[in-house]
Every structure is written in C-alpha cells, then in structure tokens.
Design a protein around this motif. Structure first.
Motif, PDB file in Angstrom:
ATOM      1  N   ASN A  90    -118.042  39.778 -69.506  1.00 47.27           N
ATOM      2  CA  ASN A  90    -119.509  39.769 -69.467  1.00 47.27           C
ATOM      3  C   ASN A  90    -120.083  41.082 -69.964  1.00 47.27           C
ATOM      4  O   ASN A  90    -121.037  41.108 -70.735  1.00 47.27           O
ATOM      5  N   LYS A  91    -119.512  42.168 -69.506  1.00 44.95           N
ATOM      6  CA  LYS A  91    -120.005  43.498 -69.866  1.00 44.95           C
ATOM      7  C   LYS A  91    -119.844  43.775 -71.365  1.00 44.95           C
ATOM      8  O   LYS A  91    -120.730  44.347 -71.998  1.00 44.95           O
ATOM      9  N   ASN A  92    -118.721  43.351 -71.928  1.00 42.25           N
ATOM     10  CA  ASN A  92    -118.418  43.689 -73.316  1.00 42.25           C
ATOM     11  C   ASN A  92    -118.810  42.633 -74.340  1.00 42.25           C
ATOM     12  O   ASN A  92    -118.962  42.957 -75.515  1.00 42.25           O
ATOM     13  N   TYR A  93    -118.972  41.373 -73.905  1.00 40.41           N
ATOM     14  CA  TYR A  93    -119.237  40.309 -74.863  1.00 40.41           C
ATOM     15  C   TYR A  93    -120.443  39.444 -74.499  1.00 40.41           C
ATOM     16  O   TYR A  93    -120.687  38.441 -75.160  1.00 40.41           O
ATOM     17  N   GLY A  94    -121.165  39.798 -73.450  1.00 37.13           N
ATOM     18  CA  GLY A  94    -122.273  38.948 -73.032  1.00 37.13           C
ATOM     19  C   GLY A  94    -121.746  37.703 -72.330  1.00 37.13           C
ATOM     20  O   GLY A  94    -120.649  37.696 -71.802  1.00 37.13           O
ATOM     21  N   LYS A  95    -122.531  36.630 -72.336  1.00 35.72           N
ATOM     22  CA  LYS A  95    -122.148  35.417 -71.614  1.00 35.72           C
ATOM     23  C   LYS A  95    -121.566  34.321 -72.504  1.00 35.72           C
ATOM     24  O   LYS A  95    -121.151  33.278 -72.012  1.00 35.72           O
ATOM     25  N   GLN A  96    -121.527  34.552 -73.790  1.00 35.78           N
ATOM     26  CA  GLN A  96    -121.042  33.529 -74.720  1.00 35.78           C
ATOM     27  C   GLN A  96    -119.628  33.071 -74.384  1.00 35.78           C
ATOM     28  O   GLN A  96    -119.305  31.892 -74.469  1.00 35.78           O
ATOM     29  N   TRP A  97    -118.766  33.983 -74.000  1.00 32.43           N
ATOM     30  CA  TRP A  97    -117.372  33.650 -73.709  1.00 32.43           C
ATOM     31  C   TRP A  97    -117.254  32.601 -72.609  1.00 32.43           C
ATOM     32  O   TRP A  97    -116.307  31.816 -72.592  1.00 32.43           O
ATOM     33  N   GLN A  98    -118.247  32.536 -71.694  1.00 32.82           N
ATOM     34  CA  GLN A  98    -118.199  31.589 -70.582  1.00 32.82           C
ATOM     35  C   GLN A  98    -118.227  30.145 -71.066  1.00 32.82           C
ATOM     36  O   GLN A  98    -117.679  29.253 -70.414  1.00 32.82           O
ATOM     37  N   LYS A  99    -118.848  29.911 -72.215  1.00 37.39           N
ATOM     38  CA  LYS A  99    -118.901  28.569 -72.787  1.00 37.39           C
ATOM     39  C   LYS A  99    -117.596  28.217 -73.485  1.00 37.39           C
ATOM     40  O   LYS A  99    -117.313  27.045 -73.714  1.00 37.39           O
ATOM     41  N   GLU A 100    -116.800  29.220 -73.809  1.00 36.07           N
ATOM     42  CA  GLU A 100    -115.584  29.011 -74.585  1.00 36.07           C
ATOM     43  C   GLU A 100    -114.310  28.944 -73.741  1.00 36.07           C
ATOM     44  O   GLU A 100    -113.316  28.400 -74.183  1.00 36.07           O
ATOM     45  N   ILE A 101    -114.341  29.506 -72.541  1.00 33.75           N
ATOM     46  CA  ILE A 101    -113.150  29.511 -71.702  1.00 33.75           C
ATOM     47  C   ILE A 101    -113.068  28.185 -70.940  1.00 33.75           C
ATOM     48  O   ILE A 101    -114.091  27.602 -70.588  1.00 33.75           O
TER      49      ILE A 101
END
Length: 115
Positions: A90-101
């Motif tokens: 979250n700190k380094n990539y924002g919240k976008q990764w949450q949709k991808e994991i």
C-alpha cells in the motif's frame, strides 16, 4: 510464602512470553526490511501459485511461498507477516495491487476488512 512463589512464577512466565514475542516481532521486521518480500499462501497437493501470481510477484517485487498441503503450526505469525507486506505494498504502490492479488492469500480478506 506459596502466594509469593506463585506470583514470582507468573511474573517470570509473562516475562519469558514477552521476550519471545519481541524476538518474533524483530525477526518479522528484519524480513520486511530485507530486499526479498515474501507472501505466504496455503496450497494443497498441487501448487496454488499461478502464472498471474508470478506476474504479480515480478511487478511488485515480491515472492510467494506455498506451504503445500502442510499448514504451518504458527499460522497467525504468517498472517502477521503478510499483513506487513500488505502495508508495504500500500505504501509503495497505492491500492491497485489489492485488485490484482488473489483473495485466498493468508490473512488478506481479514486485513482488507480492517483497512
């Protein structure tokens, strides 16, 4: 006299538990600060890590560790480790990764509910 001994035993026991928790937390912090960030998943007979997971790992500079069909004894410790990785992402990539994991990663759904 026995009450005093009991109080002393309880005090020493709680001190030992606190020392063990502190050591675990320091170990977890070292892992989080290392160059290799690991996300832990529970698998089965066959690996649950997919091509999409490998692409996610490459994109976000993490790696996945599949326990296979044998779950770790200290399940909660690995959820805590994953939680710290989620915070890092979250700190380094924002919240976008949450949709991808994938949502089946250890502790992810519980973490999302708290955030």
């Amino acid at each position: 006299m026995k009450k005093l001994q009991l109080i002393l035993v309880i005090f020493l026991f709680s001190f030992a538990i606190q020392a063990q928790e502190k050591k675990q937390n320091e170990t977890i912090k070292i892992e989080i600060n290392s160059n290799t960030k690991t996300i832990y998943v529970l698998g089965g007979i066959a690996s649950v890590i997919t091509k999409d997971d490998l692409a996610f790992a490459k994109k976000y500079n993490v790696r996945f560790h599949d326990f296979g069909c044998i779950a770790p004894e200290n399940f909660e410790e690995y959820e805590v480790k994953n939680t710290l990785i989620f915070e890092y992402l979250n700190k380094n990539y924002g919240k976008q990764w949450q949709k991808e994991i994938k949502s089946t990663v250890l502790g992810f759904e519980k973490w999302v509910k708290k955030v």
